[in-house]
Enzyme design. Structure first.
Site: not given
Length: 361
Positions: A144, A192, A224, A248, A252
């Protein structure tokens, strides 16, 4: 903490206006019961600010936030209007990223109230041991904020850059380990590392830092796998530590473990001069704005987080959280958490019922 607590109130767009109003009810009740003085000053942000000033984050609002002890935020955004301005001028990048500068630690608790097990999308046997997760999302690095960023002049190529430094990883990791010490003493670091250089650095730094916290159990998951395990075995998680983008997305996902995004509060904290920023995670939800059906619980629990983290008012924060639990236990539900065949109540009714249940005892 005594004295006057200065709070910048930024309702913003969509349901932000409605849910922040209910949070204000709760804070007024806390003030009445416990004798605190909250000085609320409202500011413009998002499309509301664009319409009035031409920018989503006016300098007057920035100044208000700098002069306040905490920022109590609703939501910004309206996809139906996005095409009317260049992407860089939309409320999300301008307002959210602007106010979060210097606030590197995003705390997002996801807790399933036992009374809401029936509206959790997972089978009851999966969540029978309860869900109580704190997601620690790094908030000022990663995709971001990394540079270079943008599209080529011909529009055929876009670039986003993920960047992290050792100090950035260390400071958010310390927040996670310290938080775990006050909970169930488990940190799951998510990265990751098998693909991304940032992920490999992340795992290396967190592993090294974890040795300073021998009382905290440290584990690692690829993002994942973590996304899968949140659905498969959510009760196994205590504190999840991860970088900006992964946090983020995972938070959610975790919101649905609590029954609805309308249940999750958050706090954005940092060091130095940056003013702490508190927001429900659900966004502006323009499709239901103005209908009086939004769930104000996330905003109300966000107010509790503000009392706890900015003003050291633990007793008052617990009073709000107990009132929320009692209201849910008494069977009251907004539309997003009502069981099939149930009768939902309005946004303002939920706020008033919770307010009425706040006690100093």
């Amino acid at each position: 903490m005594s004295g006057v607590h200065k709070i910048a109130v930024l309702p913003g767009d969509g349901i932000g206006v409605e849910v922040v109003a209910e949070g204000r009810k709760v804070l007024d009740r806390i003030s009445e019961l416990f004798g605190h003085t909250f000085q609320f000053t409202e500011g413009l942000i998002g499309w509301a600010a664009m319409d009035a000033t031409g920018t989503a984050l006016p300098e007057e609002t920035v100044r208000l936030c700098r002069e306040s002890d905490a920022i109590y935020f609703g939501a910004v955004g309206d996809p139906a209007r996005d095409a009317s301005v260049p992407p860089k001028e939309r409320p999300e990048p301008v307002a959210l990223l602007g106010l979060r500068k210097g606030l590197y630690a995003n705390l997002r608790p996801a807790v399933l109230n036992p009374a809401l097990t029936e509206v959790c999308p997972l089978r009851p046997e999966i969540v029978k041991d309860g869900v109580d997760i704190l997601i620690l999302r790094e908030l000022t690095g990663g995709l971001y904020y990394g540079q270079p960023k943008g599209r080529d002049e011909d529009g055929n190529r876009a670039v986003d850059t993920m960047v992290y430094t050792i100090p950035e990883i260390e400071r958010i990791a310390r927040v996670a380990f310290e938080a775990a010490r006050g909970r169930r003493k488990k940190v799951c670091s998510v990265d990751k590392a098998n693909v991304l250089a940032c992920g490999a650095l992340w795992r290396e730094v967190v592993t090294r830092l974890g040795k300073e916290y021998p009382d905290v159990e440290l584990s690692h998951l690829y993002v994942d796998n973590c996304a899968m395990q949140l659905i498969r075995n959510p009760s196994s998680f205590d504190v999840i530590l991860t970088e900006n983008t992964f946090g983020d997305i995972l938070s959610d996902e975790a919101s649905m473990l609590a029954g609805s995004m309308g249940m999750l509060p958050s706090a954005c904290l940092g060091d130095g001069d940056a003013t702490p920023f508190y927001e429900p995670i659900h966004g502006s939800a323009p499709d239901i704005a103005g209908k009086g059906i939004a769930n104000p619980i996330a905003a109300i629990l966000t107010a509790a987080m503000m009392l706890r983290h900015s003003f050291s008012l633990e007793t008052e924060a617990l009073a709000i959280e107990r009132a929320v639990d009692q209201t849910i236990a008494d069977g009251y539900r907004t539309a997003d958490i009502v069981a099939p065949g149930g009768s939902p109540i309005s946004t303002s009714e939920m706020g008033s019922l919770i307010t009425a249940r706040i006690s100093a005892a």
